[in-house]
Design an enzyme around this catalytic site. Sequence first.
Site, PDB file in Angstrom:
ATOM      1  N   THR A 110       1.024  -1.214   0.175  1.00 40.74           N
ATOM      2  CA  THR A 110       0.062   0.243  -0.232  1.00 40.74           C
ATOM      3  C   THR A 110       1.117   1.147  -0.489  1.00 40.74           C
ATOM      4  OG1 THR A 110      -1.717  -1.294   0.783  1.00 40.74           O
ATOM      5  CG2 THR A 110      -1.921   1.186   1.192  1.00 40.74           C
ATOM      6  N   THR A 186       1.933  -3.988   4.335  1.00 39.74           N
ATOM      7  CA  THR A 186       1.964  -4.444   5.494  1.00 39.74           C
ATOM      8  C   THR A 186       1.932  -6.287   5.842  1.00 39.74           C
ATOM      9  OG1 THR A 186      -0.162  -4.007   5.810  1.00 39.74           O
ATOM     10  CG2 THR A 186       1.343  -1.661   6.766  1.00 39.74           C
ATOM     11  N   ASP A 187       0.986  -6.420   5.726  1.00 37.91           N
ATOM     12  CA  ASP A 187       0.658  -7.590   5.285  1.00 37.91           C
ATOM     13  C   ASP A 187       1.058  -9.045   5.786  1.00 37.91           C
ATOM     14  OD1 ASP A 187      -1.886  -6.170   4.955  1.00 37.91           O
ATOM     15  OD2 ASP A 187      -2.251  -7.405   3.299  1.00 37.91           O
ATOM     16  N   LYS A 265       1.861  -7.757  12.695  1.00 38.12           N
ATOM     17  CA  LYS A 265       0.967  -7.548  12.416  1.00 38.12           C
ATOM     18  C   LYS A 265      -0.730  -7.762  13.293  1.00 38.12           C
ATOM     19  CE  LYS A 265      -2.211  -5.246   8.898  1.00 38.12           C
ATOM     20  NZ  LYS A 265      -2.352  -4.984   7.396  1.00 38.12           N
TER      21      LYS A 265
END
Length: 464
Positions: A110, A186-187, A265
Amino acid sequence: MSRSNDELKGYRGLSRSKLTEWGIRVWSDVQVLNDAGSMFEGVVLPRSETLDDLHIVIKMRNGYNIGIHVDRVRSIKEVGYKEAVYKIPEKDFPRSPELPNVTLLGTGGTIASRLDYRTGAVIPAFTPGELYGAVPELADICNLQTKKLFGVFSENMASREYIILAKTIGDEIATGVDGIVIGHGTDTMGHTAAILNFMVQNSPVPIVVVGSQRSSDRPSSDAALNLIHAVRAAAFGNIAEVQICMFGPTSDRYGLLHRGTRCRKMHSSYRSAFRTIGDIPLCIVNRDSFTYLTEDYLPRDSQRQVVTDPLYDDRATILYYYPGMSPDLVDALVEKGYRGIVIAGTGLGHVNKPLYPALERAIKLGVHVVMTVQTLWGYAQMYVYDTGRDLLDIGVVPLDNMLPETALMKLCWVLGHTDEHDEVLRLMRHPVNHEITEREPHNGYLILQGGLPETEEFTKSHWK
Ligand code: ASP
């Protein structure tokens, strides 16, 4: 007013004929009054392919998009027309000799994305150079060199990408850079930060993995601030480890630097999604200061020789235990040639009894089976209950407080070096960078359970 097909591009069916009827075009600046008497002003966006044809989507002046059902439009008026240009120009980064040199390696995610109004999805579209065009403050911090390695969402990162990334980091360090930033989705950022801790050791300079939860075309985006914090940490921070830099609190007060082997996360959408597990974060970073929260880190040292060791064998997996898990799953993994199994067990590190014979068979065939805990906090302590002791007797090896994903990354890295059982287990239990710690600090584990009087009192006094 009649409109050409081109002007109506992006709208079909009912909404499209409605647009014609209203005399509105895609990219019209409009004022819309709905049946509740509310007025909305903004630009009509092309409709995404996945959106139904009963709504028009308007980007409002505050940057948010809203969809309005066509039946709820009482009146709509075109007050202007301006086709949006989404491409941010690639800008050459200015250089000043007195500033440190940082390399930004782009992998996608992202942070490198903008919204694609055709599909309605976020796509990786920005190169690192475009990122600079979007965040010019970076030029006040360092001389930034940018390299786009991949343009993928992070679920597509895997062995090939890890190896290229690790080698590129080694090459960049050899050129004498003062720090490295890796833009990443980020995942699976935790996985990448973990594997890089094993593949790139003894770094002289900070290696900072950064991402964003919200894309940069959204007003609440964390992309710019995370990038500024990460670039500062790479340019001036003192921690020469592979670390993660993301929002600390839900507000934009500061970022946190997390140790790459202990970070996860923990929320699918909050900007403050990343948490250090089993420890406290390394450092608080903001626009003008670093507050180190520990002295236990590898400090920057330009004389240190980096060791890159980018080996990876992906014949290992995580078995996330659930009650009633069938032993054929273990047998199937062995049959398919998996060499390592990380169990994420219940409580202190348990699985049900029917799994024992299958695990024993696997271990006898030379498969390396290690135990981590689903609780994430705390240790696999398999000597406490006799069931845990039975697993130890079978040859399942506890990994103390290593996170399951970190254990998987480490097992793949170790298997890239050896398949010799004792050596695999020795390497797995020997920490490279705090993936196993002797104790977890008393102030590490903290869950603010809302609704409880003491929490309400605390949050009231801290919430702004
Ligand atoms: N799905 C995205 C990714 O991990 C999410 C993000 O970047 O925040 O690539």
